[in-house]
Write a protein that holds these residues in place. Sequence first.
Motif, PDB file in Angstrom:
ATOM      1  N   ARG A 113       0.858  -1.190   0.000  1.00 26.03           N
ATOM      2  CA  ARG A 113       0.000   0.000   0.000  1.00 26.03           C
ATOM      3  C   ARG A 113       0.891   1.236   0.000  1.00 26.03           C
ATOM      4  O   ARG A 113       1.927   1.272   0.660  1.00 26.03           O
ATOM      5  CB  ARG A 113      -0.909   0.014   1.225  1.00 26.03           C
ATOM      6  N   THR A 114       0.493   2.245  -0.713  1.00 25.48           N
ATOM      7  CA  THR A 114       1.237   3.498  -0.782  1.00 25.48           C
ATOM      8  C   THR A 114       0.451   4.587  -0.067  1.00 25.48           C
ATOM      9  O   THR A 114      -0.762   4.738  -0.285  1.00 25.48           O
ATOM     10  CB  THR A 114       1.499   3.907  -2.235  1.00 25.48           C
ATOM     11  N   PHE A 115       1.148   5.313   0.792  1.00 27.22           N
ATOM     12  CA  PHE A 115       0.539   6.408   1.543  1.00 27.22           C
ATOM     13  C   PHE A 115       1.207   7.707   1.144  1.00 27.22           C
ATOM     14  O   PHE A 115       2.417   7.752   0.891  1.00 27.22           O
ATOM     15  CB  PHE A 115       0.712   6.184   3.050  1.00 27.22           C
ATOM     16  N   TYR A 116       0.407   8.770   1.075  1.00 25.96           N
ATOM     17  CA  TYR A 116       0.907  10.104   0.751  1.00 25.96           C
ATOM     18  C   TYR A 116       0.660  11.020   1.945  1.00 25.96           C
ATOM     19  O   TYR A 116      -0.396  10.951   2.586  1.00 25.96           O
ATOM     20  CB  TYR A 116       0.192  10.662  -0.487  1.00 25.96           C
ATOM     21  N   TYR A 117       1.622  11.857   2.253  1.00 29.58           N
ATOM     22  CA  TYR A 117       1.436  12.768   3.380  1.00 29.58           C
ATOM     23  C   TYR A 117       2.267  14.027   3.173  1.00 29.58           C
ATOM     24  O   TYR A 117       3.170  14.078   2.338  1.00 29.58           O
ATOM     25  CB  TYR A 117       1.807  12.091   4.701  1.00 29.58           C
ATOM     26  N   ARG A 118       1.902  15.047   3.925  1.00 30.20           N
ATOM     27  CA  ARG A 118       2.640  16.303   3.944  1.00 30.20           C
ATOM     28  C   ARG A 118       2.570  16.873   5.351  1.00 30.20           C
ATOM     29  O   ARG A 118       1.697  16.474   6.145  1.00 30.20           O
ATOM     30  CB  ARG A 118       2.073  17.304   2.932  1.00 30.20           C
ATOM     31  N   VAL A 119       3.436  17.775   5.694  1.00 28.53           N
ATOM     32  CA  VAL A 119       3.506  18.326   7.041  1.00 28.53           C
ATOM     33  C   VAL A 119       3.620  19.846   6.978  1.00 28.53           C
ATOM     34  O   VAL A 119       3.975  20.418   5.933  1.00 28.53           O
ATOM     35  CB  VAL A 119       4.717  17.756   7.824  1.00 28.53           C
ATOM     36  N   ARG A 120       3.317  20.470   8.109  1.00 24.01           N
ATOM     37  CA  ARG A 120       3.529  21.910   8.257  1.00 24.01           C
ATOM     38  C   ARG A 120       3.686  22.230   9.730  1.00 24.01           C
ATOM     39  O   ARG A 120       3.250  21.478  10.595  1.00 24.01           O
ATOM     40  CB  ARG A 120       2.379  22.715   7.668  1.00 24.01           C
ATOM     41  N   THR A 121       4.333  23.340  10.018  1.00 23.63           N
ATOM     42  CA  THR A 121       4.507  23.764  11.403  1.00 23.63           C
ATOM     43  C   THR A 121       3.217  24.374  11.920  1.00 23.63           C
ATOM     44  O   THR A 121       2.376  24.858  11.153  1.00 23.63           O
ATOM     45  CB  THR A 121       5.634  24.801  11.520  1.00 23.63           C
ATOM     46  N   LEU A 122       3.086  24.370  13.259  1.00 23.39           N
ATOM     47  CA  LEU A 122       1.889  24.927  13.884  1.00 23.39           C
ATOM     48  C   LEU A 122       2.096  26.348  14.368  1.00 23.39           C
ATOM     49  O   LEU A 122       1.225  26.919  14.999  1.00 23.39           O
ATOM     50  CB  LEU A 122       1.445  24.044  15.054  1.00 23.39           C
ATOM     51  N   GLY A 123       3.243  26.918  14.142  1.00 25.43           N
ATOM     52  CA  GLY A 123       3.481  28.284  14.595  1.00 25.43           C
ATOM     53  C   GLY A 123       4.264  28.312  15.885  1.00 25.43           C
ATOM     54  O   GLY A 123       4.597  27.278  16.478  1.00 25.43           O
ATOM     55  N   ALA A 124       4.573  29.523  16.344  1.00 25.00           N
ATOM     56  CA  ALA A 124       5.427  29.691  17.523  1.00 25.00           C
ATOM     57  C   ALA A 124       4.768  29.211  18.799  1.00 25.00           C
ATOM     58  O   ALA A 124       5.427  28.901  19.778  1.00 25.00           O
ATOM     59  CB  ALA A 124       5.824  31.159  17.666  1.00 25.00           C
ATOM     60  N   SER A 125       3.474  29.155  18.866  1.00 28.00           N
ATOM     61  CA  SER A 125       2.774  28.712  20.066  1.00 28.00           C
ATOM     62  C   SER A 125       1.458  28.071  19.659  1.00 28.00           C
ATOM     63  O   SER A 125       1.039  28.154  18.508  1.00 28.00           O
ATOM     64  CB  SER A 125       2.517  29.893  21.021  1.00 28.00           C
ATOM     65  N   VAL A 126       0.835  27.415  20.596  1.00 31.52           N
ATOM     66  CA  VAL A 126      -0.463  26.806  20.317  1.00 31.52           C
ATOM     67  C   VAL A 126      -1.445  27.905  19.895  1.00 31.52           C
ATOM     68  O   VAL A 126      -1.582  28.932  20.550  1.00 31.52           O
ATOM     69  CB  VAL A 126      -0.992  26.064  21.558  1.00 31.52           C
ATOM     70  N   GLY A 127      -2.101  27.685  18.800  1.00 32.07           N
ATOM     71  CA  GLY A 127      -3.017  28.685  18.300  1.00 32.07           C
ATOM     72  C   GLY A 127      -2.385  29.680  17.351  1.00 32.07           C
ATOM     73  O   GLY A 127      -3.057  30.540  16.788  1.00 32.07           O
ATOM     74  N   GLY A 128      -1.063  29.562  17.162  1.00 26.17           N
ATOM     75  CA  GLY A 128      -0.378  30.458  16.244  1.00 26.17           C
ATOM     76  C   GLY A 128      -0.692  30.107  14.796  1.00 26.17           C
ATOM     77  O   GLY A 128      -1.241  29.058  14.481  1.00 26.17           O
ATOM     78  N   ALA A 129      -0.313  30.991  13.909  1.00 27.63           N
ATOM     79  CA  ALA A 129      -0.584  30.767  12.494  1.00 27.63           C
ATOM     80  C   ALA A 129       0.255  29.589  11.986  1.00 27.63           C
ATOM     81  O   ALA A 129       1.466  29.562  12.200  1.00 27.63           O
ATOM     82  CB  ALA A 129      -0.255  32.025  11.703  1.00 27.63           C
ATOM     83  N   PRO A 130      -0.359  28.632  11.322  1.00 29.11           N
ATOM     84  CA  PRO A 130       0.415  27.501  10.806  1.00 29.11           C
ATOM     85  C   PRO A 130       1.277  27.910   9.629  1.00 29.11           C
ATOM     86  O   PRO A 130       1.003  28.895   8.938  1.00 29.11           O
ATOM     87  CB  PRO A 130      -0.672  26.503  10.381  1.00 29.11           C
ATOM     88  N   GLY A 131       2.341  27.132   9.407  1.00 31.01           N
ATOM     89  CA  GLY A 131       3.209  27.394   8.278  1.00 31.01           C
ATOM     90  C   GLY A 131       2.640  26.822   6.992  1.00 31.01           C
ATOM     91  O   GLY A 131       1.541  26.270   6.952  1.00 31.01           O
ATOM     92  N   GLU A 132       3.419  26.938   5.932  1.00 34.13           N
ATOM     93  CA  GLU A 132       3.001  26.397   4.640  1.00 34.13           C
ATOM     94  C   GLU A 132       3.160  24.876   4.633  1.00 34.13           C
ATOM     95  O   GLU A 132       4.044  24.318   5.284  1.00 34.13           O
ATOM     96  CB  GLU A 132       3.856  27.011   3.523  1.00 34.13           C
ATOM     97  N   TRP A 133       2.290  24.226   3.857  1.00 38.16           N
ATOM     98  CA  TRP A 133       2.408  22.787   3.716  1.00 38.16           C
ATOM     99  C   TRP A 133       3.671  22.425   2.950  1.00 38.16           C
ATOM    100  O   TRP A 133       4.084  23.132   2.030  1.00 38.16           O
ATOM    101  CB  TRP A 133       1.207  22.209   2.968  1.00 38.16           C
TER     102      TRP A 133
END
Length: 248
Positions: A2-22
């Motif tokens: 099976r092949t899985f695809y995924y991507r990640v991004r940062t959640l920002g400097a603190s909880v609730g901060g603006a997330p980064g780019e994928w």
Amino acid sequence: ERTFYYRVRTLGASVGGAPGEWSDPVSATTTPYEREGFLTEVQEAGFRYSYHFAHPVSHLPREGIKATNSWGTDMISAVSTGMYFFNIAVGVERGFITREEAAEHVYQALEFLAYRVDRFHGAFSHWMNGSTGEVMPFSPTDDGADLVETAILAKGLIFAREYFDQTNAEEVEIRKLADGIWGQIEWDRFIDNGTMAWHWSPQHGFSDLPIVGFNEAEIAYLLAIGSPQHSIDASIYWSGWVGQNVDY
């Protein structure tokens, strides 16, 4: 398969901060279970933590993985350091690094342990600072020697001494450093009321925690009996370790 695809991004400097780019998407494909491959994967993961995430100053394995947690990335544990030497050897035997790379890494770690780390009659604390070598207290009164952690570290030192057995200058120095560090542990100074004591602090003295088991702590007695310079009498093993374990 099976092949899985995924991507990640940062959640920002603190909880609730603006997330980064994928990130760009990546993929991974499963493979059929194969025993030797699985073993190699597990061993490589343990090796990579010890080697690639080692502290940049001390070259010792770090206790924490984030600068924001309560440990931080400067915290080193003595027991993890003992295990580190075995993981490095696995890296060599499995071909993850060369023997020369391993020897250089271990040599720098041993130099740090020998000359930079706070020791108490030769024994190590539970936690130490990977940049400075200073004690990082385990508790308000546990700011000195930890005999069980020291014993597991010493076991790794003895292994390093035996594994790096070649005649080149670096491996000769590894043997000298490892043997010197373990030989300086004054096991005979950590006897309290006929039993080896788990903790001793220059400020607080012995903790009310004798080394009894049966558990991983037995190694402290065995190494203490076999110490080349600071041995304890074998009778302490029987009166301290065995004598206080009524269920053995």
